[in-house]
Design a protein around this motif. Structure first.
Motif, PDB file in Angstrom:
ATOM      1  N   ARG A   1       0.827  -1.206   0.000  1.00  0.00           N
ATOM      2  CA  ARG A   1       0.000   0.000   0.000  1.00  0.00           C
ATOM      3  C   ARG A   1       0.859   1.253   0.000  1.00  0.00           C
ATOM      4  O   ARG A   1       1.886   1.288   0.684  1.00  0.00           O
ATOM      5  N   VAL A   2       0.405   2.244  -0.727  1.00  0.00           N
ATOM      6  CA  VAL A   2       1.103   3.530  -0.701  1.00  0.00           C
ATOM      7  C   VAL A   2       0.134   4.591  -0.214  1.00  0.00           C
ATOM      8  O   VAL A   2      -1.021   4.640  -0.660  1.00  0.00           O
ATOM      9  N   THR A   3       0.589   5.435   0.691  1.00  0.00           N
ATOM     10  CA  THR A   3      -0.258   6.525   1.166  1.00  0.00           C
ATOM     11  C   THR A   3      -0.149   7.696   0.190  1.00  0.00           C
ATOM     12  O   THR A   3       0.726   7.722  -0.676  1.00  0.00           O
ATOM     13  N   CYS A   4      -1.013   8.683   0.395  1.00  0.00           N
ATOM     14  CA  CYS A   4      -0.996   9.839  -0.507  1.00  0.00           C
ATOM     15  C   CYS A   4       0.253  10.695  -0.323  1.00  0.00           C
ATOM     16  O   CYS A   4       0.524  11.578  -1.125  1.00  0.00           O
ATOM     17  N   THR A   5       1.049  10.420   0.713  1.00  0.00           N
ATOM     18  CA  THR A   5       2.320  11.135   0.853  1.00  0.00           C
ATOM     19  C   THR A   5       3.467  10.297   0.300  1.00  0.00           C
ATOM     20  O   THR A   5       4.632  10.662   0.436  1.00  0.00           O
ATOM     21  N   GLY A   6       3.145   9.160  -0.262  1.00  0.00           N
ATOM     22  CA  GLY A   6       4.194   8.345  -0.886  1.00  0.00           C
ATOM     23  C   GLY A   6       4.894   7.406   0.079  1.00  0.00           C
ATOM     24  O   GLY A   6       5.971   6.891  -0.214  1.00  0.00           O
ATOM     25  N   MET A   7       4.302   7.174   1.252  1.00  0.00           N
ATOM     26  CA  MET A   7       4.890   6.179   2.153  1.00  0.00           C
ATOM     27  C   MET A   7       4.403   4.807   1.705  1.00  0.00           C
ATOM     28  O   MET A   7       3.195   4.584   1.567  1.00  0.00           O
ATOM     29  N   LEU A   8       5.342   3.914   1.486  1.00  0.00           N
ATOM     30  CA  LEU A   8       4.994   2.558   1.073  1.00  0.00           C
ATOM     31  C   LEU A   8       4.940   1.676   2.318  1.00  0.00           C
ATOM     32  O   LEU A   8       5.922   1.589   3.058  1.00  0.00           O
ATOM     33  N   TYR A   9       3.778   1.093   2.564  1.00  0.00           N
ATOM     34  CA  TYR A   9       3.630   0.160   3.684  1.00  0.00           C
ATOM     35  C   TYR A   9       3.586  -1.255   3.134  1.00  0.00           C
ATOM     36  O   TYR A   9       2.738  -1.583   2.314  1.00  0.00           O
ATOM     37  N   MET A  10       4.500  -2.063   3.604  1.00  0.00           N
ATOM     38  CA  MET A  10       4.596  -3.423   3.096  1.00  0.00           C
ATOM     39  C   MET A  10       3.580  -4.330   3.785  1.00  0.00           C
ATOM     40  O   MET A  10       3.318  -5.440   3.329  1.00  0.00           O
ATOM     41  N   CYS A  11       3.016  -3.850   4.920  1.00  0.00           N
ATOM     42  CA  CYS A  11       2.016  -4.643   5.647  1.00  0.00           C
ATOM     43  C   CYS A  11       1.038  -3.682   6.309  1.00  0.00           C
ATOM     44  O   CYS A  11       1.449  -2.712   6.940  1.00  0.00           O
ATOM     45  N   LEU A  12      -0.265  -3.969   6.170  1.00  0.00           N
ATOM     46  CA  LEU A  12      -1.308  -3.115   6.747  1.00  0.00           C
ATOM     47  C   LEU A  12      -1.158  -2.987   8.262  1.00  0.00           C
ATOM     48  O   LEU A  12      -1.458  -1.955   8.839  1.00  0.00           O
ATOM     49  N   GLY A  13      -0.696  -4.062   8.898  1.00  0.00           N
ATOM     50  CA  GLY A  13      -0.683  -4.094  10.357  1.00  0.00           C
ATOM     51  C   GLY A  13       0.670  -3.823  10.984  1.00  0.00           C
ATOM     52  O   GLY A  13       0.881  -4.122  12.157  1.00  0.00           O
ATOM     53  N   GLN A  14       1.619  -3.309  10.208  1.00  0.00           N
ATOM     54  CA  GLN A  14       2.936  -3.031  10.785  1.00  0.00           C
ATOM     55  C   GLN A  14       3.388  -1.624  10.425  1.00  0.00           C
ATOM     56  O   GLN A  14       2.950  -1.059   9.441  1.00  0.00           O
ATOM     57  N   GLU A  15       4.297  -1.087  11.243  1.00  0.00           N
ATOM     58  CA  GLU A  15       4.704   0.310  11.061  1.00  0.00           C
ATOM     59  C   GLU A  15       5.772   0.494   9.985  1.00  0.00           C
ATOM     60  O   GLU A  15       5.960   1.588   9.486  1.00  0.00           O
ATOM     61  N   ASP A  16       6.517  -0.550   9.652  1.00  0.00           N
ATOM     62  CA  ASP A  16       7.652  -0.372   8.738  1.00  0.00           C
ATOM     63  C   ASP A  16       7.181   0.195   7.393  1.00  0.00           C
ATOM     64  O   ASP A  16       6.173  -0.236   6.849  1.00  0.00           O
ATOM     65  N   SER A  17       7.934   1.173   6.901  1.00  0.00           N
ATOM     66  CA  SER A  17       7.522   1.813   5.647  1.00  0.00           C
ATOM     67  C   SER A  17       8.753   2.324   4.902  1.00  0.00           C
ATOM     68  O   SER A  17       9.855   2.326   5.444  1.00  0.00           O
ATOM     69  N   ALA A  18       8.536   2.729   3.660  1.00  0.00           N
ATOM     70  CA  ALA A  18       9.633   3.317   2.883  1.00  0.00           C
ATOM     71  C   ALA A  18       9.127   4.621   2.276  1.00  0.00           C
ATOM     72  O   ALA A  18       7.992   4.696   1.807  1.00  0.00           O
ATOM     73  N   ASP A  19       9.970   5.632   2.305  1.00  0.00           N
ATOM     74  CA  ASP A  19       9.564   6.961   1.850  1.00  0.00           C
ATOM     75  C   ASP A  19       9.788   7.098   0.343  1.00  0.00           C
ATOM     76  O   ASP A  19      10.876   7.433  -0.105  1.00  0.00           O
ATOM     77  N   LEU A  20       8.753   6.826  -0.431  1.00  0.00           N
ATOM     78  CA  LEU A  20       8.911   6.903  -1.883  1.00  0.00           C
ATOM     79  C   LEU A  20       8.779   8.340  -2.383  1.00  0.00           C
ATOM     80  O   LEU A  20       9.195   8.649  -3.496  1.00  0.00           O
ATOM     81  N   ARG A  21       8.218   9.225  -1.559  1.00  0.00           N
ATOM     82  CA  ARG A  21       8.141  10.627  -1.979  1.00  0.00           C
ATOM     83  C   ARG A  21       9.550  11.211  -2.092  1.00  0.00           C
ATOM     84  O   ARG A  21       9.869  11.897  -3.060  1.00  0.00           O
ATOM     85  N   ALA A  22      10.382  10.891  -1.111  1.00  0.00           N
ATOM     86  CA  ALA A  22      11.760  11.382  -1.164  1.00  0.00           C
ATOM     87  C   ALA A  22      12.429  10.841  -2.425  1.00  0.00           C
ATOM     88  O   ALA A  22      13.131  11.569  -3.135  1.00  0.00           O
ATOM     89  N   ALA A  23      12.186   9.557  -2.705  1.00  0.00           N
ATOM     90  CA  ALA A  23      12.791   8.949  -3.894  1.00  0.00           C
ATOM     91  C   ALA A  23      12.256   9.598  -5.169  1.00  0.00           C
ATOM     92  O   ALA A  23      13.011   9.863  -6.109  1.00  0.00           O
TER      93      ALA A  23
END
Ligand code: SAM
Ligand code: SF4
Length: 335
Positions: A266-288
């Motif tokens: 899932r990607v949020t509208c700010t470009g954070m990629l969440y690899m799991c709905l139920g976990q906090e880990d994410s990747a900042d794709l907006r910066a990329a």
């Protein structure tokens, strides 16, 4: 078609399904989803439609075959239809199998025809009750009539509609069967969803939580449910209701973990990629995305993130667990 290697996570699951939240804003305030006074994100933090297109395209080039737009309410984002029309080029090329969206239905009367014209064939419409007063209560100010009009326009335009209803204790427990008969009578699939502990809301989650195992048992007192292998790429398990001939899905993250076959991110509208709905880990794709005009950094960031996709999650809703499992609202990650 893409010749690039598909995205495969550390557990061998190919990531073929991307859900993109195109806005955190919404014209409703469902009680299980949002607090009444939400502070929405400043515009500069939200990806532009051009950035969202670049991002979706990068995923499609890496093997994503199904794209679901969600939100907040995707159809309240300004110029959303031009974004969808642009994305439809990936349907035309055959790179994308399905472009779809999850909506609360309030804007469907305006957009159904155009959605069909852009290659959208199926949509999910969220609706938790058939009673106008209760609809107003659960959405805090929604107008059920408008959603009904939207549903009619969707059917008229040729869109298949699946109704999503969140099962809420003491709220729609006694309406599940009438909703099932209504949805199947109109030719819509119905999927029931358990409430998930996502984000701070005004009430207590434990007061809303209704296990679907219980709902299913009561449906089975009246109807015959047959397990079917039908899959839409999402986490629902489907049954066929013998008496109505329609499909009934269950999304039970609390009573049935759905992580095993997880093929989505899932990607949020700010470009954070969440690899799991139920976990906090994410990747900042907006910066990329904003780091350069080319897509090399973006592609690297996506690949690196997928290599960290976790095996799954556990949600807990009980009296002792006061904080949500993850702090972000469903309207951020889009459900
Ligand atoms: N606004 C659109 C809609 O309501 O369909 C799309 C976004 S909404 C966040 C996506 C789905 O998530 C809806 O079906 C909604 O009912 C569901 N949802 C929201 N918060 C939830 C929660 N805490 N637990 C379970 N489902 C939730
Ligand atoms: Fe809006 Fe959908 Fe959340 Fe309801 S569930 S508040 S319609 S985003």
């Amino acid at each position: 078609m893409t010749s690039k290697p598909a995205l495969i996570d550390p557990f061998g699951r190919p990531v073929s399904y991307l859900r993109v939240s195109v806005t955190d804003r919404c014209d409703l305030r469902c009680v299980y989803c949002m607090a009444e006074n939400m502070t929405f994100l400043p515009k500069k933090d939200v990806l532009s439609l051009e950035e969202l297109d670049r991002l979706c395209t990068a995923f499609i080039e890496k093997g994503v075959r199904k794209l679901r737009l969600t939100g907040g309410e995707p159809l309240v984002r300004k110029d959303i239809m031009s974004f969808i029309r642009n994305l439809s080029r990936h349907l035309d090329s055959g790179a994308l199998e399905e472009l779809t969206l999850t909506t609360n239905g309030t804007q469907l009367h305006r957009f159904s025809k155009e959605l069909y014209d852009c290659g959208v064939r199926r949509i999910n419409v969220s609706m938790d009750t058939l009673d106008a007063a209760k609809f107003k209560e659960v959405t805090r100010w929604g107008d059920l009539d408008k959603v009904m009009q939207g549903l009619d326009s969707a059917v008229e335009a040729g869109l298949s509609v699946k109704i999503n209803a969140v099962a809420l204790k003491g709220f729609n427990e006694d309406e599940i069967i009438p909703m099932l008969e209504w949805a199947h009578g109109r030719g819509h699939d119905l999927t029931l969803i358990e409430t998930m502990p996502l984000g701070e809301i005004d009430g207590e989650r434990v007061d809303q939580y209704l296990p679907l195992s219980k709902v299913r048992a009561s449906i089975e007192e009246r109807f015959t449910l047959k397990e079917i292998p039908y899959k839409t790429g999402g986490p629902a398990r489907y049954t066929q209701v013998e008496e109505t001939g329609g499909r009934l899905g269950f999304i039970s993250p609390m009573t049935h973990n759905f992580c095993e076959g997880c093929n989505r991110v899932r990607v949020t509208c700010t470009g954070m990629l969440y690899m799991c709905l139920g976990q906090e880990d994410s990747a900042d794709l907006r910066a990329a995305l904003r780091a350069s005009e080319g897509n090399e950094i973006l592609n690297q960031a996506i690949e690196e993130a997928i290599s960290r996709k976790p095996k799954g999650h556990d949600f807990v809703i009980d009296r002792n667990t006061k904080t949500p499992a993850v702090s972000r609202h469903m309207s951020m990650t889009g459900g």
